[in-house]
Design a protein around this motif. Structure first.
Motif, PDB file in Angstrom:
ATOM      1  N   LEU A  73       0.529  -1.415  -0.129  1.00 16.80           N
ATOM      2  CA  LEU A  73       0.082  -0.104   0.100  1.00 16.80           C
ATOM      3  C   LEU A  73       0.922   0.888   0.068  1.00 16.80           C
ATOM      4  CD1 LEU A  73      -2.830  -1.127   2.587  1.00 16.80           C
ATOM      5  CD2 LEU A  73      -3.441  -0.824   0.085  1.00 16.80           C
ATOM      6  N   ARG A  74       2.071   1.023   0.017  1.00 18.79           N
ATOM      7  CA  ARG A  74       3.407   2.017   0.333  1.00 18.79           C
ATOM      8  C   ARG A  74       2.722   3.641   1.312  1.00 18.79           C
ATOM      9  NH1 ARG A  74       5.832   2.236  -4.437  1.00 18.79           N
ATOM     10  NH2 ARG A  74       6.421   4.484  -4.434  1.00 18.79           N
ATOM     11  N   ALA A  75       2.450   2.654   2.279  1.00 17.25           N
ATOM     12  CA  ALA A  75       2.489   3.184   3.761  1.00 17.25           C
ATOM     13  C   ALA A  75       3.729   2.964   3.951  1.00 17.25           C
ATOM     14  CB  ALA A  75       0.962   2.483   5.163  1.00 17.25           C
ATOM     15  N   TRP A  76       4.913   4.425   3.565  1.00 17.53           N
ATOM     16  CA  TRP A  76       6.326   4.309   4.405  1.00 17.53           C
ATOM     17  C   TRP A  76       6.020   4.729   6.312  1.00 17.53           C
ATOM     18  CZ3 TRP A  76       7.454   1.706   1.147  1.00 17.53           C
ATOM     19  CH2 TRP A  76       7.361   1.577  -0.464  1.00 17.53           C
ATOM     20  N   GLN A  77       5.110   5.299   6.666  1.00 21.54           N
ATOM     21  CA  GLN A  77       5.433   5.663   8.320  1.00 21.54           C
ATOM     22  C   GLN A  77       4.673   4.200   9.011  1.00 21.54           C
ATOM     23  OE1 GLN A  77       2.154   9.478   8.320  1.00 21.54           O
ATOM     24  NE2 GLN A  77       3.356  10.293   7.743  1.00 21.54           N
ATOM     25  N   ASP A  78       3.615   3.359   8.729  1.00 25.68           N
ATOM     26  CA  ASP A  78       3.724   2.619   8.934  1.00 25.68           C
ATOM     27  C   ASP A  78       4.153   1.416   9.277  1.00 25.68           C
ATOM     28  OD1 ASP A  78       1.163   3.268   9.344  1.00 25.68           O
ATOM     29  OD2 ASP A  78       0.028   2.253   7.658  1.00 25.68           O
ATOM     30  N   VAL A  79       5.298   0.903   7.660  1.00 23.95           N
ATOM     31  CA  VAL A  79       6.809   0.509   8.008  1.00 23.95           C
ATOM     32  C   VAL A  79       7.358   0.885   9.037  1.00 23.95           C
ATOM     33  CG1 VAL A  79       8.450  -0.164   6.529  1.00 23.95           C
ATOM     34  CG2 VAL A  79       6.382  -0.243   5.401  1.00 23.95           C
ATOM     35  N   ASP A  80       7.514   2.581   9.091  1.00 29.27           N
ATOM     36  CA  ASP A  80       8.153   3.422   9.916  1.00 29.27           C
ATOM     37  C   ASP A  80       8.219   2.543  11.551  1.00 29.27           C
ATOM     38  OD1 ASP A  80      11.161   4.936  10.558  1.00 29.27           O
ATOM     39  OD2 ASP A  80       9.476   5.304  11.612  1.00 29.27           O
ATOM     40  N   ALA A  81       7.058   2.763  11.650  1.00 35.16           N
ATOM     41  CA  ALA A  81       6.851   2.335  12.647  1.00 35.16           C
ATOM     42  C   ALA A  81       6.460   1.472  13.259  1.00 35.16           C
ATOM     43  CB  ALA A  81       4.698   2.902  13.301  1.00 35.16           C
ATOM     44  N   LEU A  82       6.282   0.126  12.142  1.00 32.63           N
ATOM     45  CA  LEU A  82       6.653  -1.107  12.653  1.00 32.63           C
ATOM     46  C   LEU A  82       7.985  -1.423  12.680  1.00 32.63           C
ATOM     47  CD1 LEU A  82       5.232  -3.763  11.787  1.00 32.63           C
ATOM     48  CD2 LEU A  82       6.170  -3.825  10.078  1.00 32.63           C
ATOM     49  N   PHE A  83       9.304  -1.088  13.166  1.00 28.13           N
ATOM     50  CA  PHE A  83      10.570  -1.329  13.702  1.00 28.13           C
ATOM     51  C   PHE A  83      10.844  -0.108  14.472  1.00 28.13           C
ATOM     52  CE2 PHE A  83      10.528  -2.537   8.634  1.00 28.13           C
ATOM     53  CZ  PHE A  83       9.996  -4.191   8.977  1.00 28.13           C
ATOM     54  N   THR A  84       9.656   0.327  14.931  1.00 35.87           N
ATOM     55  CA  THR A  84      10.726   1.309  16.072  1.00 35.87           C
ATOM     56  C   THR A  84      10.206   1.065  17.261  1.00 35.87           C
ATOM     57  OG1 THR A  84      10.238   3.112  14.301  1.00 35.87           O
ATOM     58  CG2 THR A  84      10.325   3.772  16.445  1.00 35.87           C
ATOM     59  N   THR A  85      10.905   0.640  18.050  1.00 36.35           N
ATOM     60  CA  THR A  85      10.515   0.572  19.408  1.00 36.35           C
ATOM     61  C   THR A  85      11.221   1.552  20.475  1.00 36.35           C
ATOM     62  OG1 THR A  85      12.496  -0.739  20.122  1.00 36.35           O
ATOM     63  CG2 THR A  85      11.002  -1.906  18.723  1.00 36.35           C
ATOM     64  N   LYS A  86      10.578   1.197  21.921  1.00 35.56           N
ATOM     65  CA  LYS A  86      10.747   1.585  22.452  1.00 35.56           C
ATOM     66  C   LYS A  86      11.777   1.477  24.336  1.00 35.56           C
ATOM     67  CE  LYS A  86       7.955   6.459  21.980  1.00 35.56           C
ATOM     68  NZ  LYS A  86       6.865   7.059  22.303  1.00 35.56           N
ATOM     69  N   ASN A  87      12.735   2.503  24.518  1.00 39.06           N
ATOM     70  CA  ASN A  87      12.713   1.493  25.922  1.00 39.06           C
ATOM     71  C   ASN A  87      12.179   2.148  26.657  1.00 39.06           C
ATOM     72  OD1 ASN A  87      13.974   3.698  26.165  1.00 39.06           O
ATOM     73  ND2 ASN A  87      16.670   3.529  25.544  1.00 39.06           N
ATOM     74  N   TRP A  88      12.965   1.469  28.397  1.00 38.66           N
ATOM     75  CA  TRP A  88      12.230   2.204  29.950  1.00 38.66           C
ATOM     76  C   TRP A  88      12.781   3.671  30.018  1.00 38.66           C
ATOM     77  CZ3 TRP A  88      15.499   3.149  33.736  1.00 38.66           C
ATOM     78  CH2 TRP A  88      16.188   2.483  33.565  1.00 38.66           C
ATOM     79  N   LEU A  89      13.441   3.640  29.245  1.00 38.17           N
ATOM     80  CA  LEU A  89      13.862   4.951  29.449  1.00 38.17           C
ATOM     81  C   LEU A  89      13.238   6.593  28.412  1.00 38.17           C
ATOM     82  CD1 LEU A  89      18.020   4.943  30.066  1.00 38.17           C
ATOM     83  CD2 LEU A  89      15.916   5.140  31.909  1.00 38.17           C
ATOM     84  N   GLY A  90      12.164   5.771  27.231  1.00 37.62           N
ATOM     85  CA  GLY A  90      11.883   6.549  26.804  1.00 37.62           C
ATOM     86  C   GLY A  90      12.360   6.626  24.815  1.00 37.62           C
ATOM     87  N   TYR A  91      13.956   6.275  24.899  1.00 35.98           N
ATOM     88  CA  TYR A  91      14.798   6.189  23.759  1.00 35.98           C
ATOM     89  C   TYR A  91      13.739   5.270  22.849  1.00 35.98           C
ATOM     90  CZ  TYR A  91      17.738   9.154  26.736  1.00 35.98           C
ATOM     91  OH  TYR A  91      18.483   9.709  27.700  1.00 35.98           O
ATOM     92  N   THR A  92      13.970   5.775  21.874  1.00 35.34           N
ATOM     93  CA  THR A  92      13.204   5.154  19.909  1.00 35.34           C
ATOM     94  C   THR A  92      14.807   4.780  20.073  1.00 35.34           C
ATOM     95  OG1 THR A  92      13.434   6.888  18.579  1.00 35.34           O
ATOM     96  CG2 THR A  92      11.481   6.384  19.894  1.00 35.34           C
ATOM     97  N   LYS A  93      14.218   3.720  18.837  1.00 35.63           N
ATOM     98  CA  LYS A  93      15.546   2.598  18.338  1.00 35.63           C
ATOM     99  C   LYS A  93      14.527   1.248  17.597  1.00 35.63           C
ATOM    100  CE  LYS A  93      19.232  -1.162  19.481  1.00 35.63           C
ATOM    101  NZ  LYS A  93      19.151  -1.889  20.026  1.00 35.63           N
ATOM    102  N   LYS A  94      15.604   1.406  16.129  1.00 37.30           N
ATOM    103  CA  LYS A  94      15.034   0.456  15.436  1.00 37.30           C
ATOM    104  C   LYS A  94      15.376  -0.761  15.703  1.00 37.30           C
ATOM    105  CE  LYS A  94      13.709   3.707  12.130  1.00 37.30           C
ATOM    106  NZ  LYS A  94      12.110   4.035  11.917  1.00 37.30           N
TER     107      LYS A  94
END
Length: 493
Positions: free
Chosen positions: A380-401
């Motif tokens: 569907l070329r929904a690149w924002q959903d693709v990016d959110a699929l691999f973005t995680t947050k740690n317990w300090l609030g930092y994001t990581k792929k």
């Protein structure tokens, strides 16, 4: 008187039955042959002539086909007068051929020409001739003994099995007693030929009762396995269930009964059948699969009804832009998950069609879920959903792929779905292995990633070599020249 006798004697002694050879002999014989042919053709013209206007007369002058003529013809059909006339008529034309015996027939000569039987019914000439039984005048040759051997039924057990192995015609009907049939089966098992064993089992299946067949095969495991495989191949589910029930193989019995759902086309009836299979004596693992199958079909029926309504109403944008190509009913779990990620990706977890709900209900692994969701959203070329699929947050609030399938596979899937270079470069940079990163960047022409990697490696020679591969006066060439002229980098070579 004396002179007349002398003349007769001279004529007698000078005359002969035989003619001297001349070159016209062949012509005379040819003429005779032609005359014979004309006679036959004239007979055919008489037979084929259907013109009733022409009056035909017999030897006595009476019209052919009249009542008086038919009576005389019938009365004299067996007398010598008719035979004499026939011999007189055919002596000139067919004198060189021996007379053929006259076949017995229910038709008189008059009915033959007029197409009328003695019973008075009209028939065509072809029908009249078809009733005459054909007779073969050629001598019957005796067949060789080798041919009679193929149709013999006096073979031994080993001979019968060998003939079956060679694919020859062989009748097994002479094996009538149970002992003979079992010996034949054992002989077939001895030669280790599955086709022969199956052929004998088909014969036993047809001539023995189920109880006797199952009892004897229970102690003959090789033949038993062949029978089970054969019954599965031909789809004889009833006999297969009876066999497993007799052998007390409960798990195989349950699996065999479960397979009957494939023959049920109606979704509601299939769902009810699967529900009845839940209580069968499956193994623990198989019982879980059957339960999941029932739950999945139940969900699919609910989703199908809802989506069919949304698609027909035309109020949902996703269904207007991407109409459904097929029904979701009876689809595998992965296909159902892809469908859900494609049409219902943003729905809350509480709905049956939510991808997260499917993931938790059926305990789908993270790798499988990410692969399926990535393929659906990239299509569907929904690149924002693709990016959110691999973005995680740690317990300090930092994001990581983070990608449980590896970013190299993410890049392959994105490229397969025609992702732009900017999106590809972002995920190629996340590949940890340097060689893999360079190969992917070179393969998909992500020049910035290649240039930055050679710069980080401080490999001047590779950077100069890559400068020759980019376009002249391009942004990439200017970037390489700027890096090569920098004095802050300590090159390795």
């Amino acid at each position: 008187m004396m002179s007349r006798t002398k003349v007769d004697e001279e004529e007698y002694w000078h005359s002969s039955k035989f003619k001297a050879f001349t070159f016209d002999d062949d012509d005379d014989e040819l003429c005779q042959l032609k005359e014979s042919k004309r006679a036959v053709n004239s007979l055919r013209d008489i037979v084929d002539d259907d013109d009733d206007d022409l009056e035909r007369v017999s030897w006595s002058g009476e019209p052919v086909g009249s009542i008086s003529w038919s009576i005389k013809e019938t009365a004299s059909s067996g007398g010598p007068a008719l035979e004499g006339r026939e011999q007189l008529k055919t002596r000139n034309s067919l004198s060189s051929y021996p007379p053929l015996p006259k076949p017995a027939s229910t038709y008189s000569l008059s009915s033959f020409f007029k197409g009328r039987s003695r019973l008075g019914s009209f028939q065509s000439l072809s029908d009249a001739l078809s009733d005459v039984p054909p007779k073969n005048y050629a001598p019957e040759l005796r067949r060789p003994k080798g041919e009679y051997k193929d149709y013999s039924s006096d073979w031994s057990l080993s001979d019968t099995v060998r003939r079956l192995q060679k694919g020859k015609v062989c009748s097994l009907e002479r094996f009538r007693s149970l002992q003979d049939k079992l010996q034949l089966l054992e002989e077939a098992v001895t030669i280790h030929d599955g086709n022969v064993i199956t052929a004998v089992l088909i014969f036993l299946k047809r001539t023995l009762s189920k109880e006797i067949l199952f009892r004897e095969l229970e102690v003959r495991q090789i033949a038993l396995r062949h029978l089970i495989h054969f019954l599965k191949e031909i789809g004889d589910q009833k006999m297969l269930l009876d066999l497993f029930r007799y052998l007390d193989r409960t798990e195989e019995l349950a699996l065999s009964q479960y397979q009957e759902h494939l023959n049920i086309q109606d979704p509601e009836k299939r769902k009810e059948f699967l529900k009845s299979c839940i209580g069968l004596p499956f193994s623990v693992e198989d019982a879980a699969h059957v339960q999941d199958h029932y739950t999945l079909l139940e969900r699919q029926i609910i989703i199908e009804v809802n989506d069919r309504h949304l698609e027909s109403s035309g109020q949902t944008e996703i269904f207007r832009k991407h109409p459904r190509k097929a029904s979701i009913l009876n689809m595998p779990l992965v296909t159902t998950l892809f469908y859900s990620c494609f049409y219902h990706y943003t729905e809350p977890e509480g709905t049956f069609s939510s991808p997260i709900n499917l993931k938790k209900t059926f305990k789908i692994p993270d790798k499988q879920y990410v692969l399926t969701a990535l393929a659906a959203r990239a299509k569907l070329r929904a690149w924002q959903d693709v990016d959110a699929l691999f973005t995680t947050k740690n317990w300090l609030g930092y994001t990581k792929k983070r990608a449980p399938i590896g970013f190299h596979r993410v890049v392959e899937i994105l490229h397969k779905n025609n992702a732009p270079v900017q999106v590809l470069q972002e995920y190629i940079r996340l590949v940890e292995d340097v060689d893999t990163k360079l190969n992917l960047a070179t393969k998909f022409k992500c020049h910035d990633v290649v240039i930055e990697t050679y710069r980080d490696l401080k490999d001047r020679q590779q950077l100069i070599a890559y400068r020759c591969k980019v376009d002249k006066a391009s942004v990439e060439e200017e970037k390489i020249d700027g890096i090569l002229s920098s004095t802050q980098i300590r090159w390795k070579n």
